[in-house]
Scaffold this active site. Structure first.
Site, PDB file in Angstrom:
ATOM      1  N   SER A   3      57.830 -36.472  -2.516  1.00 37.34           N
ATOM      2  CA  SER A   3      57.254 -37.386  -3.312  1.00 37.34           C
ATOM      3  C   SER A   3      55.687 -37.034  -3.329  1.00 37.34           C
ATOM      4  CB  SER A   3      57.393 -38.839  -2.927  1.00 37.34           C
ATOM      5  OG  SER A   3      56.579 -39.877  -3.537  1.00 37.34           O
ATOM      6  N   TYR A  30      57.745 -45.685   3.888  1.00 42.65           N
ATOM      7  CA  TYR A  30      57.748 -44.781   2.955  1.00 42.65           C
ATOM      8  C   TYR A  30      56.775 -43.541   3.098  1.00 42.65           C
ATOM      9  CZ  TYR A  30      59.158 -42.945  -1.459  1.00 42.65           C
ATOM     10  OH  TYR A  30      59.750 -41.996  -2.624  1.00 42.65           O
TER      11      TYR A  30
END
Length: 167
Positions: free
Chosen positions: A116, A129
């Site tokens: 990501s 995350y």
């Protein structure tokens, strides 16, 4: 599937997984659904074995699971932290542990990891995350070095994608 790949679809969402298989099958593709929580070793082992049992080999693994509770380091619970790390980071290691030996034995394979933009920089309130996604970059590099030249390992690092999870 449209290019001829045989697909093992996996998710904790049975309805969504079955819809994906139906979509593939309705256009002439070959797919099965295996319910698995990729945060659990036994489920990942079962998932990989189901692919081997059905198709006899594994040519591509696409590790694409995520879990991101919002919160700072002091707001997250230990359970939230563990779930995020297990689904985002540990799941990829578990898939590698169980799928890569088959790829090495057959002499080829591709292992794709979804990182990501969070792999590259931090964002406020993503205390579990961001580290998990950053760890995937290190794992990508390590797997690429350890399993070349037989298995190609790459990561993709998309930005925001509006999906059901986004909502």
């Amino acid at each position: 599937a449209h290019e001829g790949a045989k697909v093992v679809v996996s998710d904790v969402n049975v309805e969504g997984g079955n819809e994906t298989v139906q979509s593939i099958s309705s256009t002439g593709g070959d797919a099965i659904f295996v319910k698995a929580d990729v945060g659990l070793m036994a489920d990942v082992q079962t998932l990989v074995q189901a692919g081997i049992d059905r198709y006899g080999r594994i040519d591509v693994v696409f590790s694409n699971a995520c879990h991101y509770p919002m919160g700072t380091a002091t707001e997250l619970t230990e359970a939230q932290w563990d779930r995020s790390i297990n689904v985002c980071l540990k799941a990829t290691w578990m898939l590698a542990k169980h799928a890569l030996p088959h790829m090495v034995e057959q002499g080829s394979g591709v292992f794709v990891i979804t990182g990501s933009v969070h792999s590259l920089r931090g964002f406020s309130r993503y205390a579990s995350y961001d580290p998990a996604k950053a760890g995937l970059l290190g794992m990508t590099r390590n797997l690429a070095l350890d399993y070349a030249p037989h298995v190609r390992v790459n990561a993709v690092l998309p930005g925001p994608i509006v999906t059901g999870l986004w909502k």
